[in-house]
Design a protein around this motif. Structure first.
Motif, PDB file in Angstrom:
ATOM      1  N   CYS A  89       0.842  -1.203   0.000  1.00  0.00           N
ATOM      2  CA  CYS A  89       0.000   0.000   0.000  1.00  0.00           C
ATOM      3  C   CYS A  89       0.875   1.250   0.000  1.00  0.00           C
ATOM      4  CB  CYS A  89      -0.934   0.011   1.201  1.00  0.00           C
ATOM      5  SG  CYS A  89      -2.289  -1.172   1.074  1.00  0.00           S
ATOM      6  N   ALA A  90       1.940   1.227   0.790  1.00  0.00           N
ATOM      7  CA  ALA A  90       2.860   2.367   0.812  1.00  0.00           C
ATOM      8  C   ALA A  90       3.505   2.555  -0.554  1.00  0.00           C
ATOM      9  CB  ALA A  90       3.927   2.156   1.890  1.00  0.00           C
ATOM     10  N   GLU A  91       3.857   1.451  -1.194  1.00  0.00           N
ATOM     11  CA  GLU A  91       4.446   1.538  -2.532  1.00  0.00           C
ATOM     12  C   GLU A  91       3.457   2.134  -3.521  1.00  0.00           C
ATOM     13  OE1 GLU A  91       7.017  -1.218  -5.639  1.00  0.00           O
ATOM     14  OE2 GLU A  91       6.267  -2.116  -3.787  1.00  0.00           O
TER      15      GLU A  91
ATOM     16  N   HIS B  37       0.924   4.136  -2.714  1.00  0.00           N
ATOM     17  CA  HIS B  37       0.671   5.513  -2.292  1.00  0.00           C
ATOM     18  C   HIS B  37       1.767   6.467  -2.765  1.00  0.00           C
ATOM     19  CE1 HIS B  37      -0.560   8.871   0.172  1.00  0.00           C
ATOM     20  NE2 HIS B  37       0.637   8.895   0.720  1.00  0.00           N
ATOM     21  N   SER B  38       3.011   6.027  -2.705  1.00  0.00           N
ATOM     22  CA  SER B  38       4.118   6.937  -2.995  1.00  0.00           C
ATOM     23  C   SER B  38       4.826   6.654  -4.311  1.00  0.00           C
ATOM     24  CB  SER B  38       5.146   6.868  -1.866  1.00  0.00           C
ATOM     25  OG  SER B  38       5.725   5.574  -1.816  1.00  0.00           O
ATOM     26  N   GLY B  39       4.437   5.607  -5.009  1.00  0.00           N
ATOM     27  CA  GLY B  39       5.192   5.220  -6.191  1.00  0.00           C
ATOM     28  C   GLY B  39       4.388   5.212  -7.465  1.00  0.00           C
TER      29      GLY B  39
ATOM     30  N   THR C  97       4.825   6.709 -10.248  1.00  0.00           N
ATOM     31  CA  THR C  97       4.521   8.042 -10.791  1.00  0.00           C
ATOM     32  C   THR C  97       4.487   8.052 -12.311  1.00  0.00           C
ATOM     33  OG1 THR C  97       6.838   8.665 -10.560  1.00  0.00           O
ATOM     34  CG2 THR C  97       5.349   9.317  -8.783  1.00  0.00           C
TER      35      THR C  97
ATOM     36  N   ARG D 170       1.031   6.794 -13.175  1.00  0.00           N
ATOM     37  CA  ARG D 170       0.032   7.809 -12.813  1.00  0.00           C
ATOM     38  C   ARG D 170       0.045   8.994 -13.770  1.00  0.00           C
ATOM     39  NH1 ARG D 170      -1.245   7.668  -6.898  1.00  0.00           N
ATOM     40  NH2 ARG D 170       0.076   6.079  -5.978  1.00  0.00           N
TER      41      ARG D 170
ATOM     42  N   ASP E 184       6.920   0.376 -14.266  1.00  0.00           N
ATOM     43  CA  ASP E 184       5.894   0.390 -13.220  1.00  0.00           C
ATOM     44  C   ASP E 184       4.932  -0.786 -13.403  1.00  0.00           C
ATOM     45  OD1 ASP E 184       6.980   2.696 -12.124  1.00  0.00           O
ATOM     46  OD2 ASP E 184       5.356   4.023 -12.792  1.00  0.00           O
TER      47      ASP E 184
END
Length: 137
Positions: A5-7, A9-11, A13, A16, A39
């Motif tokens: 989840c952290a990956e 949330h912050s990864g 890009t 995205r 990704d």
């Protein structure tokens, strides 16, 4: 589950930025580049590993539904919009998530909206005024 989840949330890009979420669009191949593929490959590897490890416990990433599945539901949607090809296990997971009643309800709700935000839709042009009026009736 916290780690992936952290990956999320912050990864990711590149994914995205180049493949924005839009459940109303069908844009196979748009937004793809080598960085986006990295990704995609990381996500597919993660999903494949988790599905292999937890397959006996159920169809979700960790067998049973967790927040990790909720975190990756928008990615599943992106992969569908952009026609991303996935390895078999990752595709099976994505297909399962797409067909969940809650996901279908979310998608149907999004399709019922007719807002156009140019910054969020780099591969499409704004509908003309007549189309917007008809869609909102």
């Amino acid at each position: 589950a916290r780690s992936i989840c952290a990956e999320m949330h912050s990864g990711f890009t590149n994914l995205r930025n180049n493949m924005p979420m839009n459940v109303t669009a069908v844009l196979p191949g748009m937004g793809w580049n080598v960085a986006v593929q990295r990704d995609i490959d990381r996500i597919a590897a993660m999903w494949t590993e988790l599905r292999q490890k937890y397959a006996a416990e159920g169809p979700f990433l960790f067998g049973h539904f967790t927040v990790a599945d909720a975190f990756y539901a928008p990615v599943v949607s992106r992969f569908a919009t952009y026609g991303v090809r996935l390895p078999e296990a990752a595709k099976a997971y994505a297909d399962y998530i797409l067909n969940l009643p809650a996901m279908q309800e979310w998608i149907d709700g999004a399709r019922a909206e007719h807002d156009f935000l140019a910054d969020d839709e780099p591969y499409r042009t704004a509908p003309d005024e007549d189309t917007l009026v008809a869609a909102n009736q």
